[in-house]
Structure formats: structure tokens, C-alpha cells
Design a protein around this motif. Structure first.
Motif, PDB file in Angstrom:
ATOM      1  N   ALA A   1      10.201  14.228  -7.689  1.00 50.20           N
ATOM      2  CA  ALA A   1       9.745  12.939  -8.209  1.00 50.20           C
ATOM      3  C   ALA A   1      10.860  11.904  -8.122  1.00 50.20           C
ATOM      4  CB  ALA A   1       9.279  13.091  -9.654  1.00 50.20           C
ATOM      5  N   SER A   2      12.073  12.292  -8.522  1.00 50.04           N
ATOM      6  CA  SER A   2      13.216  11.365  -8.473  1.00 50.04           C
ATOM      7  C   SER A   2      13.491  10.904  -7.048  1.00 50.04           C
ATOM      8  CB  SER A   2      14.464  12.048  -9.039  1.00 50.04           C
ATOM      9  OG  SER A   2      14.294  12.367 -10.404  1.00 50.04           O
ATOM     10  N   GLU A   3      13.419  11.830  -6.103  1.00 54.24           N
ATOM     11  CA  GLU A   3      13.660  11.472  -4.701  1.00 54.24           C
ATOM     12  C   GLU A   3      12.597  10.497  -4.192  1.00 54.24           C
ATOM     13  OE1 GLU A   3      13.815  15.165  -2.612  1.00 54.24           O
ATOM     14  OE2 GLU A   3      15.824  15.689  -3.349  1.00 54.24           O
ATOM     15  N   ILE A   4      11.353  10.727  -4.579  1.00 50.92           N
ATOM     16  CA  ILE A   4      10.274   9.827  -4.155  1.00 50.92           C
ATOM     17  C   ILE A   4      10.520   8.428  -4.700  1.00 50.92           C
ATOM     18  CG2 ILE A   4       7.812   9.294  -4.435  1.00 50.92           C
ATOM     19  CD1 ILE A   4       7.295  12.348  -4.357  1.00 50.92           C
ATOM     20  N   PHE A   5      10.889   8.337  -5.978  1.00 49.03           N
ATOM     21  CA  PHE A   5      11.109   7.020  -6.579  1.00 49.03           C
ATOM     22  C   PHE A   5      12.314   6.312  -5.959  1.00 49.03           C
ATOM     23  CE2 PHE A   5       8.804   8.977 -10.338  1.00 49.03           C
ATOM     24  CZ  PHE A   5       7.603   8.342 -10.032  1.00 49.03           C
ATOM     25  N   MET A   6      13.361   7.070  -5.629  1.00 48.61           N
ATOM     26  CA  MET A   6      14.505   6.464  -4.961  1.00 48.61           C
ATOM     27  C   MET A   6      14.105   5.930  -3.584  1.00 48.61           C
ATOM     28  SD  MET A   6      17.002   6.442  -7.028  1.00 48.61           S
ATOM     29  CE  MET A   6      18.352   5.971  -5.950  1.00 48.61           C
ATOM     30  N   ASN A   7      13.243   6.675  -2.896  1.00 44.07           N
ATOM     31  CA  ASN A   7      12.756   6.216  -1.587  1.00 44.07           C
ATOM     32  C   ASN A   7      11.913   4.947  -1.710  1.00 44.07           C
ATOM     33  OD1 ASN A   7      13.988   8.283  -0.138  1.00 44.07           O
ATOM     34  ND2 ASN A   7      12.230   9.645  -0.292  1.00 44.07           N
ATOM     35  N   ILE A   8      11.184   4.849  -2.833  1.00 43.89           N
ATOM     36  CA  ILE A   8      10.386   3.632  -3.046  1.00 43.89           C
ATOM     37  C   ILE A   8      11.299   2.414  -3.175  1.00 43.89           C
ATOM     38  CG2 ILE A   8       8.795   2.440  -4.610  1.00 43.89           C
ATOM     39  CD1 ILE A   8       7.620   5.180  -5.337  1.00 43.89           C
ATOM     40  N   PHE A   9      12.396   2.565  -3.921  1.00 43.37           N
ATOM     41  CA  PHE A   9      13.337   1.450  -4.070  1.00 43.37           C
ATOM     42  C   PHE A   9      13.910   1.041  -2.710  1.00 43.37           C
ATOM     43  CE2 PHE A   9      13.420   2.817  -8.565  1.00 43.37           C
ATOM     44  CZ  PHE A   9      13.226   1.582  -9.167  1.00 43.37           C
ATOM     45  N   ASN A  10      14.146   2.013  -1.845  1.00 41.04           N
ATOM     46  CA  ASN A  10      14.619   1.694  -0.489  1.00 41.04           C
ATOM     47  C   ASN A  10      13.526   1.000   0.332  1.00 41.04           C
ATOM     48  OD1 ASN A  10      17.229   2.760  -0.761  1.00 41.04           O
ATOM     49  ND2 ASN A  10      16.521   4.833  -0.327  1.00 41.04           N
ATOM     50  N   LEU A  11      12.283   1.461   0.155  1.00 44.07           N
ATOM     51  CA  LEU A  11      11.140   0.896   0.885  1.00 44.07           C
ATOM     52  C   LEU A  11      10.984  -0.598   0.615  1.00 44.07           C
ATOM     53  CD1 LEU A  11       8.340   1.222   2.443  1.00 44.07           C
ATOM     54  CD2 LEU A  11       7.348   1.681   0.197  1.00 44.07           C
ATOM     55  N   ILE A  12      11.198  -1.004  -0.637  1.00 40.22           N
ATOM     56  CA  ILE A  12      10.884  -2.393  -1.024  1.00 40.22           C
ATOM     57  C   ILE A  12      12.121  -3.294  -1.086  1.00 40.22           C
ATOM     58  CG2 ILE A  12       8.809  -1.722  -2.281  1.00 40.22           C
ATOM     59  CD1 ILE A  12      10.421  -1.888  -4.864  1.00 40.22           C
ATOM     60  N   LYS A  13      13.224  -2.825  -0.521  1.00 40.93           N
ATOM     61  CA  LYS A  13      14.453  -3.629  -0.554  1.00 40.93           C
ATOM     62  C   LYS A  13      14.251  -5.032   0.012  1.00 40.93           C
ATOM     63  CE  LYS A  13      18.333  -0.384  -0.682  1.00 40.93           C
ATOM     64  NZ  LYS A  13      19.381   0.292   0.125  1.00 40.93           N
ATOM     65  N   SER A  14      13.499  -5.123   1.081  1.00 37.41           N
ATOM     66  CA  SER A  14      13.298  -6.425   1.729  1.00 37.41           C
ATOM     67  C   SER A  14      11.897  -6.970   1.468  1.00 37.41           C
ATOM     68  CB  SER A  14      13.521  -6.302   3.237  1.00 37.41           C
ATOM     69  OG  SER A  14      12.645  -5.329   3.778  1.00 37.41           O
ATOM     70  N   TYR A  15      11.252  -6.443   0.424  1.00 38.72           N
ATOM     71  CA  TYR A  15       9.881  -6.870   0.113  1.00 38.72           C
ATOM     72  C   TYR A  15       9.799  -7.193  -1.371  1.00 38.72           C
ATOM     73  CZ  TYR A  15       4.765  -6.919   0.114  1.00 38.72           C
ATOM     74  OH  TYR A  15       3.456  -7.292   0.002  1.00 38.72           O
ATOM     75  N   ARG A  16       9.223  -8.299  -1.704  1.00 39.02           N
ATOM     76  CA  ARG A  16       9.155  -8.750  -3.092  1.00 39.02           C
ATOM     77  C   ARG A  16       7.884  -8.248  -3.772  1.00 39.02           C
ATOM     78  NH1 ARG A  16      11.641 -10.164  -7.741  1.00 39.02           N
ATOM     79  NH2 ARG A  16      10.354 -11.583  -8.955  1.00 39.02           N
ATOM     80  N   MET A  17       8.013  -7.212  -4.606  1.00 39.53           N
ATOM     81  CA  MET A  17       6.891  -6.752  -5.413  1.00 39.53           C
ATOM     82  C   MET A  17       6.788  -7.653  -6.643  1.00 39.53           C
ATOM     83  SD  MET A  17       5.941  -4.197  -3.552  1.00 39.53           S
ATOM     84  CE  MET A  17       4.576  -3.687  -4.596  1.00 39.53           C
TER      85      MET A  17
ATOM     86  N   GLN B   1       0.832  -1.209   0.000  1.00 35.27           N
ATOM     87  CA  GLN B   1       0.000   0.000   0.000  1.00 35.27           C
ATOM     88  C   GLN B   1       0.867   1.259   0.000  1.00 35.27           C
ATOM     89  OE1 GLN B   1      -2.278  -0.861   3.513  1.00 35.27           O
ATOM     90  NE2 GLN B   1      -3.924  -1.893   2.394  1.00 35.27           N
ATOM     91  N   LEU B   2       1.929   1.256   0.795  1.00 34.62           N
ATOM     92  CA  LEU B   2       2.868   2.384   0.803  1.00 34.62           C
ATOM     93  C   LEU B   2       3.554   2.534  -0.548  1.00 34.62           C
ATOM     94  CD1 LEU B   2       4.531   1.932   4.315  1.00 34.62           C
ATOM     95  CD2 LEU B   2       3.162   3.896   3.576  1.00 34.62           C
ATOM     96  N   PHE B   3       3.848   1.406  -1.162  1.00 32.85           N
ATOM     97  CA  PHE B   3       4.449   1.406  -2.497  1.00 32.85           C
ATOM     98  C   PHE B   3       3.573   2.183  -3.475  1.00 32.85           C
ATOM     99  CE2 PHE B   3       4.354  -0.570  -6.718  1.00 32.85           C
ATOM    100  CZ  PHE B   3       5.690  -0.549  -7.102  1.00 32.85           C
ATOM    101  N   TYR B   4       2.283   1.877  -3.467  1.00 28.22           N
ATOM    102  CA  TYR B   4       1.387   2.541  -4.416  1.00 28.22           C
ATOM    103  C   TYR B   4       1.120   4.000  -4.052  1.00 28.22           C
ATOM    104  CZ  TYR B   4       0.573  -1.429  -7.371  1.00 28.22           C
ATOM    105  OH  TYR B   4       0.754  -2.438  -8.272  1.00 28.22           O
ATOM    106  N   LEU B   5       0.990   4.283  -2.767  1.00 27.54           N
ATOM    107  CA  LEU B   5       0.795   5.681  -2.369  1.00 27.54           C
ATOM    108  C   LEU B   5       1.999   6.512  -2.796  1.00 27.54           C
ATOM    109  CD1 LEU B   5      -0.562   8.033  -0.955  1.00 27.54           C
ATOM    110  CD2 LEU B   5       0.370   7.201   1.219  1.00 27.54           C
ATOM    111  N   SER B   6       3.200   6.016  -2.540  1.00 26.78           N
ATOM    112  CA  SER B   6       4.412   6.752  -2.921  1.00 26.78           C
ATOM    113  C   SER B   6       4.523   6.886  -4.428  1.00 26.78           C
ATOM    114  CB  SER B   6       5.650   6.046  -2.361  1.00 26.78           C
ATOM    115  OG  SER B   6       5.619   6.003  -0.956  1.00 26.78           O
ATOM    116  N   THR B   7       4.155   5.832  -5.152  1.00 25.49           N
ATOM    117  CA  THR B   7       4.177   5.889  -6.618  1.00 25.49           C
ATOM    118  C   THR B   7       3.248   6.975  -7.127  1.00 25.49           C
ATOM    119  OG1 THR B   7       4.696   3.526  -6.769  1.00 25.49           O
ATOM    120  CG2 THR B   7       3.797   4.574  -8.738  1.00 25.49           C
ATOM    121  N   ILE B   8       2.061   7.034  -6.538  1.00 27.25           N
ATOM    122  CA  ILE B   8       1.090   8.073  -6.920  1.00 27.25           C
ATOM    123  C   ILE B   8       1.679   9.459  -6.669  1.00 27.25           C
ATOM    124  CG2 ILE B   8      -1.111   9.129  -6.229  1.00 27.25           C
ATOM    125  CD1 ILE B   8      -2.041   6.145  -5.666  1.00 27.25           C
ATOM    126  N   GLN B   9       2.309   9.650  -5.516  1.00 24.82           N
ATOM    127  CA  GLN B   9       2.889  10.952  -5.171  1.00 24.82           C
ATOM    128  C   GLN B   9       4.046  11.298  -6.115  1.00 24.82           C
ATOM    129  OE1 GLN B   9       3.520   9.846  -1.031  1.00 24.82           O
ATOM    130  NE2 GLN B   9       1.986  11.336  -0.363  1.00 24.82           N
TER     131      GLN B   9
END
Length: 429
Positions: A168-184, A147-155
Motif C-alpha cells: 500500500a505504501s509503495e502504491i501511494f508513493m507511486n501516486i505522488f510521483n504520478l501527479i508531480k506534474s499534474y494539479r489534482m 483516472q490513473l490517480f483514482y485507480l491507483s488509489t483504489i488499489q
């Protein structure tokens, strides 16, 4: 989600104040405690709150329809992969109706995120998107990683659409950090790589853009999502062109053109021809550049697209000191202005104004350039400010107005610093 969170979510969706919902039922501070999960309301208070929210009393017994959610997710994947606006609109309407009919659905947050992402694909939903994002922000602590993945993607997409490319670039970089230990899922990652590549391209971070768009391209090729593959090849070509590997860029565009011809699609032809022309222009192969610019012009009927090719042809002739043809294409550009959208009209009118001033050797060049620079500075288009300062400085130096020329050389350098987004000269090295 607990009862308090569901009440809060539904209240916010209806744009209802706490004071109004609580009036005659409980004090607002008690409602706040309910919504924050600090107390469990009595059955009597629950019923009164639901009645005011116009929610059926049996809504609390909703265990969630997992089959329906799975169905929506399957369609959502298809819509995101295809970027089909008609399918997006149809699914949005279905999800929206389901949310309204099942306000206390346990998967409400997932559905709200899905609804918001679909609205981003549709015109005329900007206000609704921002309203939903504001509501979702209130529930970040309760969100799962996806859910955080999609909210951040939307933002991130919102920032990109607002030309806030660094954010936008910073948000996307943060998303990659968010999902490091999560398999999308692979399709979710492909979309993230794709939209991230666009943001990094706009930020002139071309190496990252190339890496990410290649990852997206690999998935789209594998899934035979042909139009998405073509889009990726175009982005790849632009990034390659901007890093100076022009032959590789042309190869990417030609691959995109080859795929387009195989599916007999003319959708991308103009864009591809325009970009091939830009590469040949940089290679100083002017005849080929003009050929492809004109091919782009023939492939499009939209004046907002054609104006790009007209300006490119004008630039090419001027670069070759072919004044007569430059004037012909300047007139073509001036004639098409009234057909453009308002924002495009102002943007291209200022570009054509520069060439008009130069080609006609107008005497009021400084005042004209000042207007042009003011416009591009207001739009934070510092690249054009830098370029046109250089053009004016060179013109003034040729006219032996050395003091004024020096002023504009310095202004041009300062705009270059702004464009480079550096805070000190050391960062330029």
C-alpha cells in the motif's frame, strides 16, 4: 474512447467471452482487432455486436452528458470528504444505473472508476470491486492522469485493507510521483494524504505519517470537516506516541477530545481515551493510564472495542505487579471473548492465554507459548512473536532452564528482524 474500446469494456462488464460475442458475427481474432482499435467494424457488424450486448443501436450516437458527469463529480467530492456511507450508497446506485443505461457513454472510464471507489466504502462489494479493478487494469494505457490517480488509489486502499501495508505504501508513493506534474484538486490531495498516512503509520514510517496527516488536517480544518479533523488528530497522536514525543501526542488527543465535546459527539471518545491512557502508561503514570483506559471502557458498548481497553488494564496491573487486580481483568477478558467477532476472538484469546499462563504459573508454559507463537506467526504479527519469545525466555531463565531460555531469546531476535523488515543486520543500525 473509440467504438472498439467501448465494446470491449461493455463485454467485460457483462463477463462475456470474446468467443461468445463473436459467434456468428465474426471470428474472435477479428473482434480482438476491433477491441484493440486496429480496425473499425462495418456498420452491419457493429449492429450485430450491439444487439448481442443488448445495447440500443442509438448508443453509438451518445456524445456524453457533461452536466450529468459534473453533477456526479460534485456529489462524489461530498461523499469522499464526509465519508458518509448512506450518501455513498445512494450515489453508487445512481452511477451504476446511469452506466447500465448509457453503456457507450464517452466518460465511461471515469464513471467506472467512480463507481469502484464508492463500492470500496460499502460492505459486501469486495468481489465487484475486484472485478471492476481487473477491467480498469485493461484500459490503463487509455487512462488520463486523474483516472490513473483514482485507480491507483483504489488499489492502495485494497492493499491496506488486506494488511499488505508495504505494498500500500509503495502504491501511494507511486501516486505522488504520478501527479508531480499534474494539479489534482485540494480535496483529492487531502484524501490521498489521509489514506497515505494510515498506510505509513501501519508500516511504522512515523515521520512520513506525521507529515502527510498534517497536510490532510490542514485541508479538513479549512473546510470545517470536523470529524475528519478529529480522525487526523488521532492518527497524528498515534504517530507522535510511537516516535516517543508523548506530551505532543497527548496534546493532539486532547485537541481531538476538545473538538468532539464542542460538537457533542461521543463517536471518538473511547478511541481518544484509550490512546491517552497508552501515552500515560508509557510515561509510567499508571493511575492516569488506568483512569483513561476505564474511561474508554465506559464510552463504548461494542465488545470488539472494549476488549482493547480490558487488555490494556490487565497489562497495566500486571506491569505494576498487582496480581489480584490483574486476575480480575483477565477474567473480564476471558468472559468477553464469546461476544467478539471470530477474527478478534482468536487474536485476543491468544493474548489472554499468555497472561493466564503467567498469572496462574501454569506448568505447560512452553507448549502454550508455542501455540501462541504459531498463531501470531501465521498472522505475520511478528511484533507479538518477538515480545512473547522474550517473556517466555525470561520465565525459563528464572526457572534456571537456561538452554531453553537461550533458544527463545534467539527466536525473539529473529522475529524482531522480521518485524523490522530488514535483510541483514547492518540495516538495523
Amino acid at each position: 474512447m473509440n467504438i472498439g474500446q467501448l465494446i470491449k469494456l461493455e463485454r467485460q462488464r457483462q463477463n462475456m467471452k470474446q468467443e461468445y460475442l463473436a459467434s456468428g458475427i465474426c471470428v474472435p481474432s477479428y473482434l480482438s482487432r476491433i477491441e484493440n482499435g486496429l480496425v473499425i467494424p462495418s456498420e452491419d457488424i457493429q449492429q450485430h455486436l450491439l444487439k448481442r450486448l443488448n445495447v440500443p443501436l442509438d448508443a453509438l450516437n451518445n456524445d456524453g452528458d457533461e452536466a450529468k458527469l459534473s453533477y456526479f463529480k460534485s456529489l462524489f467530492k461530498s461523499v469522499i470528504n464526509s465519508r458518509d456511507k448512506q450518501k455513498a450508497k445512494s450515489l453508487y446506485q445512481d452511477v451504476h444505473i446511469y452506466i447500465e443505461e448509457h453503456p457507450f457513454e464517452p466518460n465511461r472510464l471515469t464513471l467506472l472508476v467512480m463507481e469502484t471507489r464508492l463500492m470500496l466504502m460499502l460492505p459486501n462489494y469486495a468481489n465487484e470491486v475486484l472485478t471492476n479493478v481487473a477491467i480498469l487494469e485493461e484500459f490503463k494505457k487509455e487512462m488520463s492522469t486523474d483516472q490513473l490517480f483514482y485507480l491507483s488509489t483504489i488499489q492502495g486502499i485494497i492493499s491496506y485493507q488486506n494488511n499488505e501495508f508495504r505494498q500500500a505504501s509503495e502504491i501511494f508513493m507511486n501516486i505522488f510521483n504520478l501527479i508531480k506534474s499534474y494539479r489534482m484538486e485540494d480535496w483529492e490531495m487531502a484524501e490521498l494524504y489521509y489514506i497515505s498516512s494510515l498506510a505509513f503509520l501501519s508500516e511504522s514510517r512515523y515521520i512520513l505519517a506525521i507529515d502527510y496527516v498534517k497536510s490532510a488536517l490542514s485541508y479538513f480544518n479549512q473546510e470545517i470537516l470536523i470529524e475528519r479533523s478529529i480522525e487526523c488528530l488521532v492518527i497524528l497522536g498515534i504517530a507522535q506516541k510511537n516516535t516517543g514525543v508523548l506530551k505532543e501526542a497527548i496534546a493532539s488527543y486532547e485537541k481531538a477530545r476538545e473538538i468532539s465535546s464542542k460538537i457533542e459527539s461521543s463517536k471518538f471518545k473511547g478511541m481518544i481515551e484509550q490512546n491517552i491512557g497508552a501515552c500515560y502508561s508509557l510515561l509510567k503514570e499508571s493511575d492516569l493510564a488506568l483512569f483513561h483506559f476505564k474511561s474508554s471502557l465506559q464510552a463504548n458498548s461494542d465488545p470488539n472495542i472494549n476488549v482493547i481497553s480490558i487488555l490494556s488494564i490487565l497489562k497495566e496491573h500486571h506491569k505494576n505487579n498487582d496480581i489480584s487486580n490483574a486476575l480480575i481483568w483477565l477474567n473480564s477478558g476471558l468472559e468477553i471473548l464469546y461476544k467478539l467477532s471470530e477474527s478478534n476472538r482468536d487474536f485476543y484469546a491468544n493474548h489472554f492465554l499468555v497472561y493466564k499462563t503467567i498469572l496462574l504459573n501454569e506448568t505447560n508454559s512452553i507448549s502454550t507459548f508455542k501455540r501462541v507463537l504459531d498463531y501470531f506467526e501465521s498472522k505475520q504479527e511478528f511484533k507479538y512473536c518477538s515480545i512473547y519469545c522474550y517473556v517466555l525466555a525470561k520465565k525459563l531463565a528464572k526457572e534456571k532452564q537456561y538452554k531453553q531460555a537461550t533458544i527463545y531469546y534467539e527466536k525473539g531476535f529473529n522475529y524482531h528482524i522480521k518485524q523490522s523488515k530488514v535483510s541483514s543486520w547492518e540495516e538495523l543500525s
